[in-house]
Write an enzyme that holds these catalytic residues in place. Structure first.
Site, PDB file in Angstrom:
ATOM      1  N   SER A   1       7.227   6.422  -0.006  1.00  0.00           N
ATOM      2  CA  SER A   1       7.291   4.968   0.093  1.00  0.00           C
ATOM      3  C   SER A   1       8.727   4.451  -0.101  1.00  0.00           C
ATOM      4  CB  SER A   1       6.305   4.382  -0.908  1.00  0.00           C
ATOM      5  OG  SER A   1       5.863   3.146  -0.452  1.00  0.00           O
TER       6      SER A   1
ATOM      7  N   HIS B   1      -2.090   5.090   1.710  1.00  0.00           N
ATOM      8  CA  HIS B   1      -0.691   5.187   1.309  1.00  0.00           C
ATOM      9  C   HIS B   1      -0.611   5.922  -0.038  1.00  0.00           C
ATOM     10  CE1 HIS B   1       3.414   3.595   1.191  1.00  0.00           C
ATOM     11  NE2 HIS B   1       3.219   3.249  -0.068  1.00  0.00           N
TER      12      HIS B   1
HETATM   13  C1  GCU Z   1       5.635  -2.227  -0.933  1.00  0.00           C
HETATM   14  C2  GCU Z   1       6.731  -2.428   0.081  1.00  0.00           C
HETATM   15  C3  GCU Z   1       6.946  -1.154   0.917  1.00  0.00           C
HETATM   16  C4  GCU Z   1       7.150   0.021   0.016  1.00  0.00           C
HETATM   17  C5  GCU Z   1       6.031   0.124  -0.990  1.00  0.00           C
HETATM   18  C6  GCU Z   1       6.236   1.191  -2.063  1.00  0.00           C
HETATM   19  O1  GCU Z   1       4.409  -2.086  -0.300  1.00  0.00           O
HETATM   20  O2  GCU Z   1       6.401  -3.517   0.879  1.00  0.00           O
HETATM   21  O3  GCU Z   1       8.066  -1.314   1.749  1.00  0.00           O
HETATM   22  O4  GCU Z   1       7.285   1.198   0.768  1.00  0.00           O
HETATM   23  O5  GCU Z   1       5.915  -1.090  -1.699  1.00  0.00           O
HETATM   24  O6  GCU Z   1       7.326   1.628  -2.309  1.00  0.00           O
HETATM   25  O7  GCU Z   1       5.234   1.544  -2.698  1.00  0.00           O
END
Ligand code: GCU
Length: 418
Positions: free
Chosen positions: A258, A399
Site C-alpha cells: 500500500s 487490500h
Molecule cells: C489509503 C490511501 C491509499 C493507500 C492506503 C494504505 O487507502 O488512499 O493510497 O495506499 O491508504 O496505505 O493503506
C-alpha cells in the site's frame, strides 16, 4: 449589505461551493468510464529522441525520469549525509523454535542538534549454506505487531501512545508476516516500523528524519516529505544489512504494501542495490496509472495525505491528463533489475488494471536489455502469476498482504537468484 460586503459574501460562497464540489467528486469504478488517455512514451527523451539502447537509457533518459518524479511527485531526496549509528540491543540465537537468529538493532539518526531513533527487527536462518537473500520491508503497526515473540521491543513511537491504542497488542498484524516460512525457504527478514522514520500525519515532519537535514531541503514545492523519507530509510536499512556476514548484498529485496508499496517502488527506483523491488497493492502514486482516473485520484490522495508527496504533485488534482509523466515511468526505473507488482481482486481503490498496465507499459525498458517484462496487455486471471524479469499477480480477496502474496514473492526471488 453594501456592495463590497455582498461581493465578499458571493466570493466566499463560490469558494465554499468549489471546495465542496471538489471534495464530493466520487472515484470511478466503472471500466467503461475510463477516459481515453495518452501515456508519455517512457523511451522518449526530453530532446525528442527515442532511446534505442540500454546505454542511452542509462545515460540520458533514466536520469530525466528520475528528476521529473523527484520534482513533481515524491520530492527531492537530499544528497546530504547525516550521522547514523547502530547498536544491537538484543540477540536470540534460538528464535522461532531454534530455526533462526533474531536481532534487534537500534538506529540513531542525528543532525541539526536533534536525533531520531528507530528499531530494526531481523531474523535470519540458522541453517544456511553461505549468505542469504534478505527481505527489507516496513511494517505499519510496530515490530511487536508482526509476530508473537515476547522479546520484541517497542520503538519510541509506540511508547508514546495511550495504553488502549489498537496497535499496541503483540502480534496484532501477524497475518501479514510469515517469518517461519521465510526462514524455511532460506530468506532473512528485516523489518522496521515506518512511523519511526516519519510519523504518518500532516504534522509529522518536525519529528521525522527530515528535520535532521539542513532546513533548505525542507522548503519549497519540490521538497521531500513522508514517502521520500521512508524511501530514504529503506536505503539506510540496506546500508546496515549489506554489511552483515549472513546477508547476500547482491540479493536485497525491498518490499512494501500500500503506502509502503509506493515507498518500496520509489526506494527501488533510486537505490540500485535493491535487486528485487516488490509492490503489494500500491495503487495511486504507486504502481497504478494515474491517467486512467480509476479508483483513488491524485486530488484525493493529496487532500487526505498532504504530507506524503511533494507539494508540487497537488497541482495535478482532478487534472491527471496534464501530468507530464505516469507511474509506468516509475516502474521502468527498476530495469534491468527484477520488479514484481501484485494486486488484489477486491482492491478497486488501488486500480488493479492500472497497476498491471503500468508494469506492461514499463516493459519496453527491460527489452532494451534483452529481458522480458510483461508480454501482453491482457491481464492474467486470478492466481495466474507471471514471472518474467517483471512479475505480476492478482489474487482473490481484499487490500492486504497474505501468505499467497509472500509465497509468490519467494517463488519470484528463487527464480531471480537462480
Ligand atoms: C489509503 C490511501 C491509499 C493507500 C492506503 C494504505 O487507502 O488512499 O493510497 O495506499 O491508504 O496505505 O493503506
Amino acid at each position: 449589505m453594501n456592495i463590497s460586503a455582498k461581493m465578499t459574501f458571493t466570493a466566499l460562497l463560490l469558494c465554499a461551493g468549489m471546495a465542496w464540489g471538489q471534495n464530493s467528486k466520487k472515484a470511478n469504478y466503472d471500466e467503461s468510464k475510463v477516459p481515453s488517455y495518452t501515456l508519455p512514451d517512457v523511451l522518449r527523451c526530453n530532446d525528442g529522441r527515442t532511446v534505442t539502447t540500454a546505454r542511452q537509457w542509462e545515460r540520458q533518459r533514466r536520469p530525466e525520469v528520475l528528476d521529473l518524479l523527484s520534482q513533481e511527485e515524491y520530492g527531492i531526496t537530499p544528497r546530504q549525509k547525516i550521522k547514523v549509528s547502530h547498536q544491537v540491543l538484543y540477540e536470540n540465537k534460538q528464535a522461532l523454535g531454534g530455526k533462526a537468529t533474531m536481532q534487534q538493532v537500534q538506529f540513531t539518526f542525528s543532525g541539526q542538534g536533534k536525533s531520531v531513533r528507530a528499531l530494526l527487527l531481523v531474523y535470519f536462518p540458522n541453517q544456511r549454506k553461505g549468505r542469504v537473500p534478505v527481505f527489507i520491508h516496513y511494517n505499519f503497526r510496530g515490530n511487536h505487531s508482526t509476530c508473537m515473540d515476547e522479546d520484541i521491543l517497542m520503538s519510541d513511537w509506540f511508547k508514546s501512545l495511550p495504553p488502549d491504542n489498537p496497535t499496541l497488542p503483540r502480534g496484532n498484524q501477524m497475518s501479514r508476516y510469515n517469518f517461519d516460512r521465510m526462514i524455511e525457504r532460506g530468506y532473512a527478514t528485516a523489518t522496521m516500523c515506518y512511523q519511526d522514520i516519519f510519523p504518518d500525519h500532516a504534522e509529522g515532519g518536525p519529528k521525522s528524519v527530515t528535520a535532521l537535514f539542513h532546513p533548505k531541503h525542507n522548503q519549497g514545492p519540490h521538497r521531500w516529505q513522508a514517502i521520500g523519507a521512508w524511501a530514504w530509510g529503506y536505503s539506510r536499512i540496506a546500508d546496515w544489512v549489506e554489511r552483515q556476514p549472513w546477508a547476500d548484498r547482491r540479493q536485497l529485496i525491498v518490499m512494501g504494501h500500500s503506502r509502503l508499496g509506493k515507498t518500496a517502488l520509489w526506494a527501488g527506483a533510486q537505490d540500485k542495490r535493491f535487486s528485487v523491488v516488490i509492490s503489494n497493492n500500491s495503487g495511486c502514486g504507486g504502481a497504478a496509472l494515474s491517467k486512467r482516473e480509476f479508483g483513488e485520484r491524485v486530488y484525493q490522495i493529496n487532500k487526505t495525505f498532504p504530507h506524503w508527496f511533494c507539494p508540487s504533485f497537488a497541482q495535478y488534482g482532478w487534472k491527471e491528463q496534464t501530468l507530464p509523466f505516469d507511474q509506468h515511468e516509475l516502474l521502468a526505473l527498476v530495469a534491468p533489475r527484477h520488479l514484481y507488482v501484485a494486486s488484489a481482486e477486491k482492491d478497486n481503490w488501488a486500480d488493479q488494471r492500472g497497476e498491471f498496465l503500468a508494469a506492461y507499459h514499463a516493459s519496453p525498458v527491460w527489452r532494451l536489455y534483452g529481458l522480458e517484462g510483461l508480454p501482453s496487455s491482457a491481464m492474467p486471471g486470478l492466481h495466474q502469476p507471471i514471472m518474467n524479469h517483471v512479475g505480476y499477480h492478482i489474487r482473490a480477496g481484499i487490500h492486504d498482504v497474505t501468505n499467497y502474496d509472500w509465497e509468490r514473492y519467494m517463488d519470484f526471488c528463487d527464480k531471480a537468484f537462480g
